[in-house]
Design an enzyme around this catalytic site. Structure first.
Site, PDB file in Angstrom:
ATOM      1  CG  ASP A  42       7.509  14.285  15.959  1.00  0.00           C
ATOM      2  OD1 ASP A  42       6.304  14.203  16.264  1.00  0.00           O
ATOM      3  OD2 ASP A  42       8.363  13.435  16.299  1.00  0.00           O
ATOM      4  NE  ARG A 109      16.124  -6.561  -7.644  1.00  0.00           N
ATOM      5  CZ  ARG A 109      16.269  -7.317  -8.725  1.00  0.00           C
ATOM      6  NH1 ARG A 109      16.530  -8.613  -8.604  1.00  0.00           N
ATOM      7  NH2 ARG A 109      16.150  -6.808  -9.935  1.00  0.00           N
ATOM      8  CE  LYS A 197      -7.508  -1.889 -22.401  1.00  0.00           C
ATOM      9  NZ  LYS A 197      -7.557  -0.829 -21.401  1.00  0.00           N
ATOM     10  CB  ALA A 229     -10.380   8.780 -14.124  1.00  0.00           C
TER      11      ALA A 229
END
Length: 316
Positions: A42, A109, A197, A229
């Protein structure tokens, strides 16, 4: 370099990076311990240690890279096996510590998986961790045991020193990578820049500003991980568009998931320099990719820990 190892020294590896483990064993002048890893029908992991480890000072090598869940379970089960076989100490060498990017609750959460994995390693029976370039240095505090974090920056900087690039500048691809970039720039004695940015409003396009003089220069981007990347490819394209002569990128951990290799191939990058903390399969070893070995550094760290010598000299 010849290392002195005591009789109780044992070095084992699991499946994530056997090539690196063999290289470390070669540096240390020892044999890898005998063990077998099989699967039940399994898929459950079954491990058998095929030699005595009673009273041994064991070092176990395993990166928790792709497939992360499999490699984490292999590691936990092997630690448990070593503990139950009466090993004196279980020093876990994790060249790449996965699940580290979830190191805080960024939203409600959410789990903190970096701490969860640290707890599991400790509960399984690990007594010492040796790792490289954690995603955030404060992750060392998640462990209630000694942690030695080695740095790949020296190996990467030596590569660029040997290349002797003219008019070089180190650029951080975002504001968060400035510390890493500053350290490499100091080692190479070159200026530093970064890509700023900003997105003022959710519905407005992102603005990109390059801070630093990159025109006509050989630019070196440094990050800790190259995963998809996207960051390094986009940064390379922007830098070339703004007048850089050539763009090189470097990182310690080459995760290279999904379409990362294709993105690198199609980008303006001249070369991506990585280390072998993560095994890079043959099909991902493109011409642009240069892989440097961390085996000598890890072997020296293992010998220092084994012989109770300070690890501090390895950071200098």
């Amino acid at each position: 370099m010849s290392y002195q190892l005591r009789k109780n020294f044992k070095l084992f590896t699991l499946n994530s990076n056997p090539e690196l483990a063999a290289e470390i064993a070669d540096h240390l002048g020892c044999q890898l311990g005998k063990s077998s890893i099989t699967r039940f029908s399994d898929g459950e992991v079954q491990i058998n240690i095929e030699e005595s480890v009673r009273g041994a000072d064991v070092f176990l090598i395993q990166s928790t890279s792709q497939p992360g869940n499999e490699n984490v379970m292999e590691l936990l089960i092997m630690i448990d096996a070593l503990k139950r076989a009466s090993a004196n100490s279980i020093n876990v060498v994790i060249p790449y510590y996965g699940y580290a990017r979830q190191d805080r609750k960024a939203a409600s959460r959410e789990p903190i998986t970096a701490k969860l994995v640290a707890n599991m390693l400790e509960k399984a029976g690990a007594t010492h961790i040796i790792t490289m370039d954690l995603h955030a240095p404060q992750l060392q505090g998640f462990f209630n045991m000694p942690v030695d974090q080695l740095l790949g920056g020296t190996i990467l900087s030596k590569h660029f020193t040997d290349k002797a690039l003219d008019d070089a500048i180190v650029v951080a691809p975002d504001n968060g990578g400035l510390g890493r970039a500053r350290k490499l720039a100091d080692q190479l004695d070159v200026p530093i820049g970064f890509i700023d940015k900003r997105q003022m409003k959710p519905d407005e396009p992102e603005t990109v500003n390059i801070v630093g003089d990159i025109k006509g220069k050989n630019v070196i981007i440094i990050v800790d991980i190259v995963d998809t990347a996207v960051t390094v490819s986009a940064a390379a394209d922007v830098l070339i568009e703004n007048g850089a002569k050539a763009v090189y990128a470097c990182c310690t951990h080459a995760v290279l998931s999904g379409q990362a290799v294709q993105k690198l191939e199609n980008s303006a990058l001249t070369e991506l320099i990585v280390t072998n903390t993560i095994h890079v399969p043959e099909e991902k070893r493109i011409e642009k990719l240069t892989i440097l070995s961390v085996a000598a550094l890890l072997a020296e760290a293992i010998e220092h820990v084994h012989n109770e010598k300070p690890v501090t000299p390895l950071f200098e």
